[in-house]
Design an enzyme around this catalytic site. Structure first.
Site, mmCIF file in Angstrom:
data_model
loop_
_atom_site.group_PDB
_atom_site.id
_atom_site.type_symbol
_atom_site.label_atom_id
_atom_site.label_comp_id
_atom_site.label_asym_id
_atom_site.label_seq_id
_atom_site.Cartn_x
_atom_site.Cartn_y
_atom_site.Cartn_z
ATOM 1 C CG ASP A 1 -1.763 4.106 -0.745
ATOM 2 O OD1 ASP A 1 -1.454 4.749 0.146
ATOM 3 O OD2 ASP A 1 -1.450 4.299 -2.054
ATOM 4 C CG ASP B 1 0.256 -1.184 -3.687
ATOM 5 O OD1 ASP B 1 0.673 -0.179 -4.271
ATOM 6 O OD2 ASP B 1 -0.852 -1.566 -3.354
#
Length: 263
Positions: free
Chosen positions: A12, A10
């Protein structure tokens, strides 16, 4: 394990916070690049194209190739291309989504489209939402890039795709099909894009409910980092657990070939 790992990460909360690098993220990307370890950076945000995201990451000090970025917009385009090639869509979204749909040969129209496709945008137009409601009522199939209800900003939470999808669903009685995390479809399309297999792939995320869940459902091993949304006790609140919990990706630097030493 032979053949080495493929890393899905991922963006963020794992590599960056807003516009700031999470310490150790640059060293991790450099190590994966130097060792030839395949990796993809994933985001549920459909606003930006991979080219835009590469430029944004470069400004924080992360050198991620355009081809190593996978967004919910790309996953949505891949899904629609497999379902109804050469179709049409009414789109509420930004360049990340419209570009991805153009590239698979979709026609963007507000006249009798096959799909209403809802993505992230900074300026949700009441007129566009009303048009989407009427098209769904008229029989257009309802797709949303991701179910995230809110997104972060410096001023606080912003309403995101999931919130606007709820508005359209309430008005029409028709629920959207969400393509992005935690739908494992997002992971499987990412795996296919790099030619990787689930048994030799891991997912690193900062959310148990989206990252860990979608990794688990796609058959991947999972690593939860505590540098984003989740705290030390968060993993215990869910009926499923990550394979490993670490402070941040800095803990993997020097150990990317063996990310699960206790297994």
């Amino acid at each position: 394990m032979s053949g080495g790992w493929t890393y899905l990460m991922d963006m963020d909360g794992v590599l960056v916070h807003e516009e700031h690098l999470i310490p150790g993220a640059d060293a991790l990307i450099a190590e994966l690049t130097a060792t030839g370890t395949p990796f993809l950076v994933l985001t549920n945000n459909s606003i930006y194209t991979p080219r835009d995201l590469r430029a944004r990451l470069l400004r924080t000090g992360l050198d991620v190739p355009e081809g190593a970025i996978w967004t919910s917009a790309l996953a949505t385009a891949r899904f629609l291309d497999s379902q109804r090639p050469g179709g049409s869509a009414f789109v509420i979204g930004e360049a990340g989504l419209t570009t991805a749909l153009h590239e698979i040969g979709y026609v963007l129209t507000d006249r009798d489209p096959d799909y209403v496709v809802l993505g992230e945008t900074r300026t949700y137009s009441f007129t566009a939402i009303t048009r989407a409601i009427r098209l769904v009522e008229a029989g257009a199939r309802f797709i949303a890039t991701n179910p995230d209800a809110t997104g972060p900003s410096r001023e606080g939470s912003l309403p995101a795709t999931g919130s606007v999808a709820a508005l359209i669903e309430r008005a029409t009685g028709r629920a959207p099909y969400y393509v992005g995390k935690p739908n494992p479809l997002m992971m499987r399309s990412a795996l296919r894009s790099v030619g990787a297999h689930s048994e030799s792939t891991l997912m690193i995320g900062d959310r148990v409910d989206t990252d860990v869940r979608s990794g688990l459902e796609a058959g991947l091993r999972t690593i939860l980092v505590l540098s984003g949304i989740s705290g030390a006790t968060t993993a215990e609140l869910y009926p499923y657990r990550p394979t490993r919990v670490i402070g941040s990706v800095a803990d993997l630097v020097g150990h990317t070939a063996d990310p699960f030493p206790d297994l």
